[in-house]
Scaffold this active site. Structure first.
Site, PDB file in Angstrom:
ATOM      1  N   GLY A 233      68.751 -80.374 -10.978  1.00 19.72           N
ATOM      2  CA  GLY A 233      68.336 -79.070 -11.492  1.00 19.72           C
ATOM      3  C   GLY A 233      66.837 -78.959 -11.616  1.00 19.72           C
ATOM      4  O   GLY A 233      66.125 -79.963 -11.563  1.00 19.72           O
ATOM      5  N   GLY A 236      62.733 -79.091 -16.491  1.00 24.56           N
ATOM      6  CA  GLY A 236      62.819 -78.460 -17.806  1.00 24.56           C
ATOM      7  C   GLY A 236      64.147 -77.810 -18.123  1.00 24.56           C
ATOM      8  O   GLY A 236      64.290 -77.138 -19.132  1.00 24.56           O
ATOM      9  N   THR A 237      65.157 -78.020 -17.274  1.00 25.30           N
ATOM     10  CA  THR A 237      66.443 -77.381 -17.533  1.00 25.30           C
ATOM     11  C   THR A 237      67.298 -78.198 -18.501  1.00 25.30           C
ATOM     12  O   THR A 237      68.395 -77.796 -18.835  1.00 25.30           O
ATOM     13  CB  THR A 237      67.231 -77.153 -16.226  1.00 25.30           C
ATOM     14  OG1 THR A 237      67.141 -78.334 -15.434  1.00 25.30           O
ATOM     15  CG2 THR A 237      66.673 -75.975 -15.460  1.00 25.30           C
ATOM     16  N   LYS A 239      67.961 -81.813 -18.223  1.00 26.28           N
ATOM     17  CA  LYS A 239      68.725 -82.916 -17.635  1.00 26.28           C
ATOM     18  C   LYS A 239      68.633 -84.166 -18.504  1.00 26.28           C
ATOM     19  O   LYS A 239      69.637 -84.815 -18.793  1.00 26.28           O
ATOM     20  CB  LYS A 239      68.205 -83.219 -16.214  1.00 26.28           C
ATOM     21  CG  LYS A 239      68.341 -82.054 -15.265  1.00 26.28           C
ATOM     22  CD  LYS A 239      67.814 -82.383 -13.885  1.00 26.28           C
ATOM     23  CE  LYS A 239      66.316 -82.616 -13.862  1.00 26.28           C
ATOM     24  NZ  LYS A 239      65.539 -81.398 -14.176  1.00 26.28           N
ATOM     25  N   THR A 240      67.413 -84.484 -18.898  1.00 24.34           N
ATOM     26  CA  THR A 240      67.216 -85.652 -19.745  1.00 24.34           C
ATOM     27  C   THR A 240      67.983 -85.486 -21.053  1.00 24.34           C
ATOM     28  O   THR A 240      68.673 -86.404 -21.515  1.00 24.34           O
ATOM     29  CB  THR A 240      65.716 -85.857 -20.021  1.00 24.34           C
ATOM     30  OG1 THR A 240      65.029 -85.851 -18.766  1.00 24.34           O
ATOM     31  CG2 THR A 240      65.464 -87.149 -20.735  1.00 24.34           C
ATOM     32  N   HIS A 454      42.866 -50.307 -12.550  1.00 24.30           N
ATOM     33  CA  HIS A 454      43.624 -51.296 -11.788  1.00 24.30           C
ATOM     34  C   HIS A 454      45.022 -51.489 -12.396  1.00 24.30           C
ATOM     35  O   HIS A 454      46.036 -51.360 -11.695  1.00 24.30           O
ATOM     36  CB  HIS A 454      42.852 -52.624 -11.785  1.00 24.30           C
ATOM     37  CG  HIS A 454      43.517 -53.733 -11.036  1.00 24.30           C
ATOM     38  ND1 HIS A 454      43.082 -54.171  -9.806  1.00 24.30           N
ATOM     39  CD2 HIS A 454      44.601 -54.500 -11.344  1.00 24.30           C
ATOM     40  CE1 HIS A 454      43.867 -55.164  -9.398  1.00 24.30           C
ATOM     41  NE2 HIS A 454      44.801 -55.381 -10.313  1.00 24.30           N
ATOM     42  N   GLU A 455      45.072 -51.747 -13.684  1.00 29.22           N
ATOM     43  CA  GLU A 455      46.365 -51.983 -14.338  1.00 29.22           C
ATOM     44  C   GLU A 455      47.209 -50.707 -14.347  1.00 29.22           C
ATOM     45  O   GLU A 455      48.427 -50.760 -14.139  1.00 29.22           O
ATOM     46  CB  GLU A 455      46.169 -52.521 -15.755  1.00 29.22           C
ATOM     47  CG  GLU A 455      45.463 -53.874 -15.843  1.00 29.22           C
ATOM     48  CD  GLU A 455      46.105 -54.956 -14.990  1.00 29.22           C
ATOM     49  OE1 GLU A 455      47.337 -54.942 -14.782  1.00 29.22           O
ATOM     50  OE2 GLU A 455      45.361 -55.824 -14.490  1.00 29.22           O
ATOM     51  N   ASP A 532      46.738 -60.593  -6.851  1.00 28.88           N
ATOM     52  CA  ASP A 532      47.720 -59.623  -6.354  1.00 28.88           C
ATOM     53  C   ASP A 532      47.911 -59.810  -4.852  1.00 28.88           C
ATOM     54  O   ASP A 532      49.031 -59.863  -4.352  1.00 28.88           O
ATOM     55  CB  ASP A 532      47.235 -58.187  -6.586  1.00 28.88           C
ATOM     56  CG  ASP A 532      47.135 -57.850  -8.063  1.00 28.88           C
ATOM     57  OD1 ASP A 532      47.844 -58.491  -8.856  1.00 28.88           O
ATOM     58  OD2 ASP A 532      46.347 -56.947  -8.401  1.00 28.88           O
TER      59      ASP A 532
END
Ligand code: ADP
Ligand code: MG
Ligand code: ZN
Length: 643
Positions: A233, A236-237, A239-240, A454-455, A532
């Protein structure tokens, strides 16, 4: 922060080893100090009482006199020591010319050639003359010390260096020993409750837990017990975390080691660690061996063009150990990787890691669960809206969410809040997603205005296009590397996006630069749009090369180097001509996106001005504040892709 990150406790386990090597080092230094002190003391006690210096001529006169008072003359190098009759230590000393002998200087050896009683009698009258080698015992000690000490120092220095070099991960003095950490049953347990979501994976692993709990049940029925379970996976999902939870649920010892630790080892050490790890686990069976990040040692042997020999030895040793398991060894080997495709196929064969459990990125309801786990135990205000946060965080991993929860606590503490407020949570989310606000960076008026337009351009194009996600928030407060941000809210988690949605994403990404161009003219092209444009280039390329979405190349994909074959002229698995077609298709997509953005913004110039204006006034506009402004924007026919 009340909740401790389990990761920390994992690392904390081996924290006492460096101080051990410190002790050994300081022990050695103490030893050396003691030796030096001892030698000095020996030197002092060995020193004879101070001697009176007398001229050599005087010594010779007295020595030649049958009634003289000298019993013995000892010559060491150029030093002449005189022992008087009736004494057993020299009390006077003299010097002679280093090159000449005493004979040349006038001293006659009266007893020379005499033997027996005559010699004895003579020696009572005249002094005996003794020539000693110019050796001073203390000098020898000093010599030895001077030769040996630097060697000892060098040895100590190098062993210290080696320890430093390996300290990062292997603070162990015993190189060959696996420093796998063991979590006995009394260690703070992780159980499936600590792992939110991922129900399917937990379901798969329940069987493993059951086997570890009651192996007899399976043995009786002659069932083949799984040996290797591979957790696959994204990073950071969890697993550990999941592997530890299996150990916790089954209440068995857990031996874990990370593939990346092997990478730092000296030749041959990796393999011996593996051996040690397996033998420890067998002694403590039933138990779990967990090899985290196994891709670090088990990548395809040809994939990296002559993978390190050390890795290969380590991998081979893992395979040997797994093959050597008895059916009733009671040891289950778990491994985790984010790159199953990179793994050596030999690892995945039956009898090895033949069970695969996929650990996936959390869906919205799982994200909410994970957030609840990580906010549990932290003081939280009533206004904190975890549902909203779960909604905003599509694509985030469990680790990202844990990180947001921690950042929220930190933010709250920094702001002097008694409990975590929703504003802290929002700030934490944005920090984690794009980096901290840079309120201190002052933009001049012109820059602010360009950023606002721009935003506003992004926001309007995104709002108007039918298959784009809704605008969530717009800000012109600089954050991380960006001048401003427009957030779009993915409405739901979806595994697939269609071509219209992707084209709308391209157009809204172009919206920023196009707005700048419309307001400030073509020569006002700024660098503010570089990310962008990069996003557009990447997305457009993957649409053509991977997804078969080109107008003229529909349903054709163009694998790169990884196709395994390539033409000599292009270095790619397609011809020059095809490369040109691909480039043309990519350009077509980005041109189309720019054109659509321009059509939309030209048709909504008034809204653009209004939005930019509001942004300059308020800097940040939330969804509710955006709605009344954006409601007047309309979609021009020319920007539609389908009617
Ligand atoms: P991986 O090994 O897949 O990279 P980790 O198990 O190291 O991920 O996860 C890192 C951290 O993220 C965990 O310690 C935990 O705090 C958090 N985390 C990840 N997934 C979850 C989950 N499903 N439930 C709760 N916390 C999670
Ligand atoms: Mg991990
Ligand atoms: Zn932009």
């Amino acid at each position: 922060m009340a909740q401790q990150n389990p990761k920390n406790s994992v690392n904390g386990m081996s924290g006492n080893t460096p101080s051990k090597s410190n002790m050994i080092r300081s022990g050695l230094f103490t030893l050396i100090l003691i030796c030096l002190a001892a030698m000095l003391i020996i030197n002092w006690t060995n020193k004879t009482p101070a001697k009176v210096e007398v001229p050599l001529s005087d010594v010779i006169t007295r020595a030649n006199d049958p009634n003289g008072d000298i019993a013995k003359i000892t010559v060491i190098g150029s030093t002449v020591d005189i022992t008087l009759k009736g004494k057993d230590q020299p009390t006077e000393t003299s010097r002679k010319d280093a090159s000449g002998t005493l004979y040349e200087q006038g001293l006659i050896n009266h007893c020379e050639k005499l033997e027996g009683d005559e010699l004895k009698k003579c020696n009572e009258t005249y002094p005996t003359i003794e020539y000693k080698e110019d050796v001073n015992t203390w000098g020898i000690v000093l010599d030895v010390a001077l030769t040996v000490l630097p060697i000892i120092a060098v040895v100590i220095f190098f062993s210290w260096m080696m320890k430093q070099a390996t300290a990062a991960n292997s603070q162990s003095l015993s190189f060959g020993k696996s420093k796998a950490r063991m979590y006995g049953p009394d260690k703070k347990k992780v159980t499936f409750k600590d792992v939110a979501g991922n129900e399917a994976a937990k379901q798969d692993l329940t069987e493993i837990v059951d086997f570890l709990k009651s192996p007899k049940k399976y043995e009786k029925l002659g069932a083949k017990i799984p040996r290797g379970v591979l957790l696959a996976g994204d990073p950071g999902t969890g697993k550990t975390l999941m592997a530890r939870a299996v150990a916790g649920e089954a209440d068995v010892p857990f031996f874990s080691i990370s593939g990346s630790e092997f990478a730092e080892m000296f030749v041959g050490v990796g393999a011996s660690r593996v051996r040690d790890l397996f033998s420890k686990a067998k002694k403590n069976a039933p138990s779990i061996i967990f090899i985290d990040e196994i891709d670090a040692v088990a990548h395809k042997r040809d994939a990296r063009g002559g993978a390190g020999r050390e890795d290969e030895q380590t991998l081979n040793q893992i395979l040997v150990e797994m093959d050597g398991f008895d059916n009733d060894s009671g040891v289950i080997v778990m491994a985790a990787t984010n790159r199953v495709d990179m793994l050596d196929k030999a690892l995945l064969r039956p009898g090895r890691f033949d069970r695969h459990v996929n650990v996936t990125l959390p869906e919205r309801k799982d994200r909410l669960e994970i957030l609840k786990v990580h906010f549990k135990g932290k003081p939280v205000e009533a206004d904190v809206d975890l549902e909203a946060l779960a909604k905003k965080t599509a694509g985030s991993s469990g680790a990202d969410l844990a990180n947001i929860a921690n950042e929220a606590a930190i933010t709250a503490a920094r702001e002097g809040h008694k409990a975590i407020a929703n504003s802290d949570v929002v700030e934490a989310f944005e920090r984690v997603a794009i980096g901290p606000e840079r309120k201190s960076k002052v933009m001049n008026e012109k820059e602010r205005k360009i950023t606002a337009y721009h935003e506003a351009g992004h926001a309007i194009v995104g709002h108007v296009l039918p298959d784009s996600d809704p605008v969530h928030k717009v800000t012109i407060i600089p954050r991380g590397q960006t001048g401003g941000v427009t957030w779009f809210l993915p409405p739901e988690d979806r595994s697939y996006k269609n071509i219209y949605e992707l084209k709308d994403i391209l157009a809204r990404a172009m919206g920023g630069r196009i707005a700048e161009k419309l307001i400030f003219g073509t020569d006002a092209i700024t660098t503010g749009a570089s990310s962008d444009l990069k996003n557009v280039a990447e997305l457009a390329k993957s649409m053509i090369v991977e997804e078969g979405m080109g107008d003229n190349t529909r349903n054709l994909v163009f694998p790169g180097e990884d196709a395994g074959y390539y033409t000599i002229t292009t270095g790619k698995p397609y011809s020059e001509k095809t490369a040109e077609i691909i480039d043309a298709e990519i350009k077509k997509l980005s041109d189309e996106a720019a054109a659509r953005a321009e059509t939309v913004l030209k048709a909504n110039k008034k809204v653009l001005d209004k939005l930019a204006d509001e942004l300059l006034k308020h800097e940040t506009l939330e969804e509710v504040e955006l709605k009344p402004i954006l409601k007047d924007a309309k979609l021009p026919l020319a920007a539609k892709l389908y009617k």
